[in-house]
Design a protein around this motif. Structure first.
Motif, short mmCIF file in Angstrom:
data_model
loop_
_atom_site.label_atom_id
_atom_site.label_comp_id
_atom_site.label_asym_id
_atom_site.label_seq_id
_atom_site.Cartn_x
_atom_site.Cartn_y
_atom_site.Cartn_z
N ARG A 4 15.32 -98.36 -58.42
CA ARG A 4 16.44 -99.10 -57.96
C ARG A 4 17.47 -99.51 -57.79
O ARG A 4 17.68 -100.28 -58.73
CB ARG A 4 15.34 -100.93 -56.83
CG ARG A 4 13.85 -100.61 -55.91
CD ARG A 4 15.35 -100.11 -54.85
NE ARG A 4 13.36 -99.79 -53.95
CZ ARG A 4 12.79 -98.71 -53.09
NH1 ARG A 4 13.76 -97.16 -53.69
NH2 ARG A 4 11.72 -98.45 -52.75
N PHE A 5 18.21 -98.21 -57.79
CA PHE A 5 19.95 -98.88 -58.35
C PHE A 5 20.52 -99.48 -57.02
O PHE A 5 19.80 -99.14 -55.96
CB PHE A 5 19.85 -97.62 -58.83
CG PHE A 5 20.41 -96.69 -57.84
CD1 PHE A 5 20.85 -96.13 -56.57
CD2 PHE A 5 18.86 -95.12 -58.37
CE1 PHE A 5 20.55 -94.96 -56.26
CE2 PHE A 5 18.86 -94.17 -57.63
CZ PHE A 5 19.78 -93.85 -56.25
N ILE A 6 21.49 -99.77 -57.69
CA ILE A 6 22.75 -100.90 -57.17
C ILE A 6 23.42 -99.48 -56.99
O ILE A 6 23.88 -99.26 -55.49
CB ILE A 6 23.57 -101.50 -57.65
CG1 ILE A 6 23.06 -102.80 -58.41
CG2 ILE A 6 24.90 -101.95 -57.12
CD1 ILE A 6 23.31 -103.87 -58.82
N VAL A 7 23.78 -98.41 -56.85
CA VAL A 7 24.57 -97.50 -57.39
C VAL A 7 24.03 -96.53 -58.51
O VAL A 7 23.82 -96.93 -59.74
CB VAL A 7 25.95 -97.50 -57.34
CG1 VAL A 7 26.85 -98.45 -59.09
CG2 VAL A 7 26.75 -96.18 -57.46
N CYS A 8 24.56 -95.35 -58.47
CA CYS A 8 24.18 -94.26 -59.62
C CYS A 8 25.40 -92.79 -59.19
O CYS A 8 25.47 -92.91 -58.13
CB CYS A 8 22.47 -93.23 -58.84
SG CYS A 8 22.53 -91.84 -59.61
N TYR A 9 25.40 -93.33 -60.04
CA TYR A 9 27.11 -92.05 -60.65
C TYR A 9 26.22 -90.75 -61.01
O TYR A 9 25.62 -90.60 -61.64
CB TYR A 9 27.92 -92.52 -61.75
CG TYR A 9 28.20 -94.09 -61.10
CD1 TYR A 9 29.25 -94.28 -60.72
CD2 TYR A 9 28.43 -95.03 -62.24
CE1 TYR A 9 29.77 -95.31 -59.81
CE2 TYR A 9 28.32 -96.12 -62.03
CZ TYR A 9 29.45 -96.40 -60.93
OH TYR A 9 30.33 -97.14 -60.67
N LEU A 10 26.18 -89.96 -60.04
CA LEU A 10 25.88 -88.49 -60.30
C LEU A 10 26.73 -87.60 -61.08
O LEU A 10 28.05 -87.55 -60.54
CB LEU A 10 26.05 -88.21 -59.11
CG LEU A 10 23.97 -88.83 -58.45
CD1 LEU A 10 24.31 -88.34 -56.74
CD2 LEU A 10 23.08 -88.41 -59.00
N THR A 11 26.71 -86.99 -61.68
CA THR A 11 27.74 -86.46 -62.87
C THR A 11 27.98 -84.58 -63.21
O THR A 11 28.60 -84.14 -63.79
CB THR A 11 27.54 -87.04 -64.61
OG1 THR A 11 26.12 -86.78 -64.59
CG2 THR A 11 27.85 -88.73 -64.23
N ASN A 12 27.45 -84.30 -62.13
CA ASN A 12 27.54 -82.67 -61.78
C ASN A 12 29.02 -82.29 -61.84
O ASN A 12 29.16 -83.06 -60.84
CB ASN A 12 26.68 -82.07 -60.85
CG ASN A 12 26.63 -80.46 -60.47
OD1 ASN A 12 27.51 -79.88 -61.10
ND2 ASN A 12 25.92 -80.40 -59.95
N PRO A 13 29.36 -81.79 -62.66
CA PRO A 13 30.98 -81.70 -62.25
C PRO A 13 31.24 -80.10 -61.70
O PRO A 13 32.44 -80.52 -60.75
CB PRO A 13 31.07 -80.46 -63.84
CG PRO A 13 29.77 -79.85 -64.24
CD PRO A 13 28.82 -81.04 -63.54
N GLU A 14 30.26 -80.09 -61.10
CA GLU A 14 30.35 -79.01 -59.26
C GLU A 14 30.00 -80.14 -58.11
O GLU A 14 30.41 -79.47 -57.03
CB GLU A 14 30.03 -78.01 -59.41
CG GLU A 14 30.13 -76.94 -60.18
CD GLU A 14 28.79 -75.93 -60.10
OE1 GLU A 14 28.25 -75.60 -59.27
OE2 GLU A 14 28.61 -74.61 -61.01
N ALA A 15 29.99 -81.37 -58.25
CA ALA A 15 29.85 -82.28 -57.29
C ALA A 15 29.17 -83.09 -57.54
O ALA A 15 28.35 -84.06 -57.78
CB ALA A 15 28.56 -81.58 -56.49
N ASP A 16 29.98 -84.54 -57.73
CA ASP A 16 30.04 -85.44 -58.45
C ASP A 16 30.44 -86.65 -58.16
O ASP A 16 30.72 -85.92 -56.78
CB ASP A 16 30.32 -85.90 -60.46
CG ASP A 16 32.46 -85.43 -59.90
OD1 ASP A 16 33.19 -84.57 -58.40
OD2 ASP A 16 32.74 -86.28 -60.48
N GLY A 17 30.03 -88.09 -58.07
CA GLY A 17 29.88 -88.57 -57.19
C GLY A 17 29.20 -89.86 -57.23
O GLY A 17 28.51 -90.17 -57.78
#
Length: 544
Positions: free
Chosen positions: A218-231
């Protein structure tokens, strides 16, 4: 003076987003008639700006809106942490923090707490509550022009549905009209700071299977760090409605048209790590993260608040919170001047107090983006105090070194290294629980519509002195004797020492402003309490 105005109001507010609506609510609570105009036809429909820090929730508490906001935000009540991950299906995952308030330590400092309430859910609450308090809010109404003179501001507004023009004459104008503020531009007020930091496209989408991928995280936000598809992935309802912030590179020729539904859906699948994920794009909105602070907080009878005065990186949700607290600071000062309880000089303290806070907070927001490796942000925190102070200290522990305070140390930093609210002039007054008429209130519940003098019930000098000063100056000033002695107005819970927590002695007193900040304190008895308090109030209120 414009004798031909169609409408006369003490205050005209331009902009009906979070800060403008908050300004309206606070003014209505203080009995100040005003008009708010907003060019859009309704409140925000996009789920953004969700983080409301503890200080913001405190001011909404005193304005009677805290529980209404929590009710509107109930779907996200169990979301607390920030996750950073290569994907949601791989092993590369790390909680930057898992709880906003681990161990419940915040209760020592405040009766309130953080609240996740997206702007599209919060603004309707403010509209309803402000109107119930008497606010006049006009949507689909645009400011066309304004000019000011020594006595007020004359503005022309247009009803965008009927085309009708209305001339409004106001004593003061508050510009909460966003980062590209036309009012600020007309005033010729420049900005300082690094400028643009990064650009994102905020994508709203539906996905029923994503909840099973997220699981119990249950996150507020998840930083996704895949260099080909971050966000950055944010839940809206933890079930099927989501938001994804995708980096956007306009400086490399990338346009909004490049963000097709197909590209956005594929980007989200790759970032999440679920190639077969169902993704239905429902909306897209560009936004720009920047660090800019206005060189001044207004000119003459026109004041800036919120994004018109400062832009901040979104990490930490400092921007909207700082703006709402701008509004809270300005509202009581406008009310005091309009009621002739204070001289116009009191309004100059708005800039003296809030501008340093904006500078320090914006630096901390940028540093936070660097620390969290926010997608799209390649910067690093600059020199100075950007990294100083944890989240709670920045949100709650900031201080006013100059302004409508007496006895503050001008050499101390705006944001201290550690958290310590001990009744120093210029800091938010300490929270402690008190008993009153069989009920329970926080000291913070006492502060909204008047100055408040806290003193010990065993000593009889301060309360009658405050009563006489209030009469002599015709100002709202209440005194509360605290303790278990006969005649006490309030009783400390569990025998807590109110004087020690406020940095004074039993013979002393603490004067708190309507916005809950300590204006002055006497650490011991005064030879002539009435004369002392009279001079203090005259100085604070800029009375001749």
């Amino acid at each position: 003076m414009n004798e031909n105005a169609d409408l006369r109001v003490p205050v005209l507010i331009v902009g009906g987003s979070l800060v403008g609506l908050s300004t309206s609510l606070f003014l209505s609570r203080l009995g100040v008639r005003h008009l708010l105009v907003e060019k859009h036809s309704s409140t925000s429909t996009h789920p953004r700006g969700r983080g409301n820090n503890v200080r913001t929730m405190e001011v909404f508490r005193t304005a009677g809106a805290e529980q209404l906001i929590r009710d509107a935000a109930s779907v996200l009540a169990d979301n607390h942490g920030i996750l950073q991950a290569g994907s949601l299906t791989g092993d590369d995952q790390e909680w930057l923090f898992k709880e906003i308030d681990p161990g419940g330590g915040l209760a020592r400092f405040s009766p309130s707490g953080w609240c996740l309430c997206s702007q599209n859910d919060l603004e309707p609450v403010l509209v309803t509550h402000a109107r119930a308090q008497g606010s006049e809010l006009r949507f689909s109404t645009e400011l066309l022009s304004f000019e000011q003179d020594a006595d007020g501001v004359t503005a022309v507004v247009k009803d965008r549905e009927t085309g009708e023009h209305t001339t409004v004459r106001a004593d003061y104008l508050v510009a909460a009209d966003g980062p590209r503020s036309p009012v600020r531009e007309q005033l010729g007020i420049g900005q300082t700071g690094p400028g643009d930091l990064f650009h994102n496209v905020s994508i709203t989408f539906r996905s029923r299977r994503l909840a099973s991928v997220v699981g119990d995280r249950r996150f507020i936000v998840c930083y996704l760090t895949n260099p080909e598809a971050d966000g950055a992935l944010l839940p809206v309802d933890n079930v099927e409605r989501w938001v994804f912030h995708a980096p956007w590179q306009p400086d490399r020729g990338e346009t909004l048209e490049d963000f097709t539904d197909e590209r956005c859906a594929e980007h989200i699948r790759k970032a999440v790590g679920a190639p077969d994920l169902d993704v239905e794009i429902t909306g897209k909105a560009p936004w720009h993260a920047a660090e800019r602070v206005a060189e001044r907080y207004g000119s003459g009878r026109v004041f800036l608040a919120g994004d018109s005065a400062h832009e901040m990186s979104p990490t930490g949700a400092f921007g909207s919170n700082t703006g709402i607290q701008d509004a809270h600071n300005l509202a009581w000062k406008l009310a005091a001047v309009l009621d002739e309880a204070a001289g116009p000089g009191l309004l100059r303290t708005y800039e003296a107090e809030r501008l340093p806070v904006a500078r320090a907070t914006s630096a901390r927001a940028s540093a936070r983006s660097s620390e969290h490796s926010h997608p799209g942000y390649a910067g690093s925190p600059g020199p100075g105090n950007g990294r100083k102070g944890g989240m709670l200290t920045v949100a709650l522990g900031y201080r006013y070194a100059r302004g409508a305070v007496l006895g503050a140390d001008p050499d101390l930093p705006v944001v201290p290294e550690g958290m310590g609210l001990t009744g120093e002039p210029g800091t938010r007054a300490p929270h402690m629980w008190l008993g009153r008429a069989g009920g329970r209130v926080s000291t913070l519940d006492l502060y909204e519509k008047s100055f408040v003098l806290l003193c010990d019930a065993r000593y009889q000098e301060w309360r009658p002195a405050a009563e006489q000063v209030a009469k002599r100056l015709s100002v709202p000033l209440q005194a509360f004797g605290i303790g278990s002695a006969p005649g006490a107005d309030l009783e400390s819970e569990d025998g807590a020492d109110w004087a020690a927590s406020h940095g004074t002695s039993a013979e002393g007193a603490v004067l708190v402003r309507p916005d809950g900040f300590v204006a002055w304190r006497s650490e011991s008895a005064a030879a002539d309490p009435e004369a002392t308090l009279y001079e203090v109030m005259m100085t604070l209120l800029h009375r001749d």
